[in-house]
Enzyme design. Sequence first.
Site, PDB file in Angstrom:
ATOM      1  CE  LYS A  60      -0.424  -5.194  -7.865  1.00 58.79           C
ATOM      2  NZ  LYS A  60      -0.215  -5.874  -7.026  1.00 58.79           N
ATOM      3  CB  SER A  61      -4.597   1.251  -7.307  1.00 58.80           C
ATOM      4  OG  SER A  61      -3.176   0.967  -6.908  1.00 58.80           O
ATOM      5  N   GLY A  97      -2.246  -8.814  -1.739  1.00 56.85           N
ATOM      6  CA  GLY A  97      -3.240  -7.743  -0.110  1.00 56.85           C
ATOM      7  C   GLY A  97      -4.310  -7.094  -0.428  1.00 56.85           C
ATOM      8  NE  ARG A 105       1.217  -8.516   2.395  1.00 57.19           N
ATOM      9  CZ  ARG A 105       0.707  -7.743   1.593  1.00 57.19           C
ATOM     10  NH1 ARG A 105       0.390  -8.487   0.036  1.00 57.19           N
ATOM     11  NH2 ARG A 105       0.413  -5.818   1.194  1.00 57.19           N
ATOM     12  CD  GLN A 164      -3.237  -3.188   0.884  1.00 55.60           C
ATOM     13  OE1 GLN A 164      -3.674  -4.009   1.846  1.00 55.60           O
ATOM     14  NE2 GLN A 164      -3.218  -2.876  -0.354  1.00 55.60           N
ATOM     15  CG  ASP A 209       3.184  -0.902  -3.996  1.00 59.71           C
ATOM     16  OD1 ASP A 209       3.327  -1.315  -2.778  1.00 59.71           O
ATOM     17  OD2 ASP A 209       2.219  -0.627  -4.946  1.00 59.71           O
TER      18      ASP A 209
END
Length: 447
Positions: free
Chosen positions: A28-29, A101, A129, A176, A326
């Site tokens: 995903k990243s 996010g 968030r 992030q 995660d």
Amino acid sequence: MASHGPATPMTSRACGPLKGTADVPGDKSVSHRSLLFGAMAIGETKITGLLEGQDVLDTAKAMQAFGAEVIRHGEGAWSVHGVGVGGFAEPEQVIDCGNSGTGVRLIMGAMATSPITATFTGDASLRSRPMARITDPIALFGARAYGRQGGRLPMTIVGAADPVPVTYTTPMPSAQVKSAVLLAGLNAPGQTVVIEKEATRDHSERMLAGFGAEISTEVTPEGHVITLTGRPELKPQTIAVPRDPSSAAFPVAAAVLVPGSEILVPNIGLNPTRAGLFQTLIEMGADLTYENERLEGGEPVADLRVRHSSLKGIEVPPERAPSMIDEYPILSVLAANAEGVTVMKGVKELRVKESDRIDAMARGLEAMGVTVEEDEDTFIVHGMGPGNVPGGGTAAARLDHRIAMSFLCLGMASKKPVTVDDASPIATSFPIFVPLMTALGAELAGG
């Protein structure tokens, strides 16, 4: 969006051995960044293996809204015709980032140094968030942010017309935040510097270098110092997205827990800033072996073979948290089935993920008969030994895909079935979770 619709409960029960090959989705990243960096390059970036979960699809739509041409050619095969660094157009509509996010924070950084305005929103989880961790550093470049009380979405970002380079020390270990500052620095003159006391995922640095940016990392007494030279012309790339280690964590954990299991997870990304769970599992006694280790697109990759194992509780060092942040929800499920106590320290970042993951796991595990302890930065699980978790309860997913999948894995090795009140958020990151796990032999019902 799946997590916006009606709740879809799902129940998992003890099953026979899990066998076969688990072809988990793309990382995903890396998928988010492939679309984003492709949009900031000049020319056509070609992507294979893209994760087609809702989070990444929302980023694809956002890149279209900012003026890039994003085309799907087939399963996992996409192309992005970029507009160049500083070339984003002003979106006509509100940018809905759904549950992501990563998506909203990276996009905010990328547009913060262009003279355009954009408004961002998301689902109920994302709107709760904190965004100040992004809006504070992008303000240093000259951007302005207007959001709800507490720095929450919906939020409008007014990009800096005359950005200045920034030196920024991240206040918490967050890939992030680091990535957002680097992306903002792309369209600022001179050198932007990010200093992080603890190393976090380095996908952005690896991929920026691959796209032709001038970027370097130095380990100093202050920490990791990342220096980016602004206003490069990014060159389009051909990207093969490795399989997601965070998604792989679920079939891996299930195979470790269910007696007689043996599975193979091919092409798994083993970036050292992401592989903390696998290291921790080996320390707990799990039978994991890496086969066919190699490099693909600058990222280390291997085929991972997993066999059922008896685990022992350990203390997970706090400095490992950034490389597995995660994975603590699924680790706590593994810990519940271990012999002895597992202590997880340095995990306060879990309090501000898609949900308060410490509280979500603690309450869910208690509902299944497991004893836990917690404070702001620590989570302790008292293991009950293999197959001894009573189960029989319902866990609240709280619009959090990883909480939902973790408890469904718990049910595969519990005495009584485990129910998750809403499995729909799983589609945001792992849309094939249910068919993949049932093909291996899991028993899942509902949804």
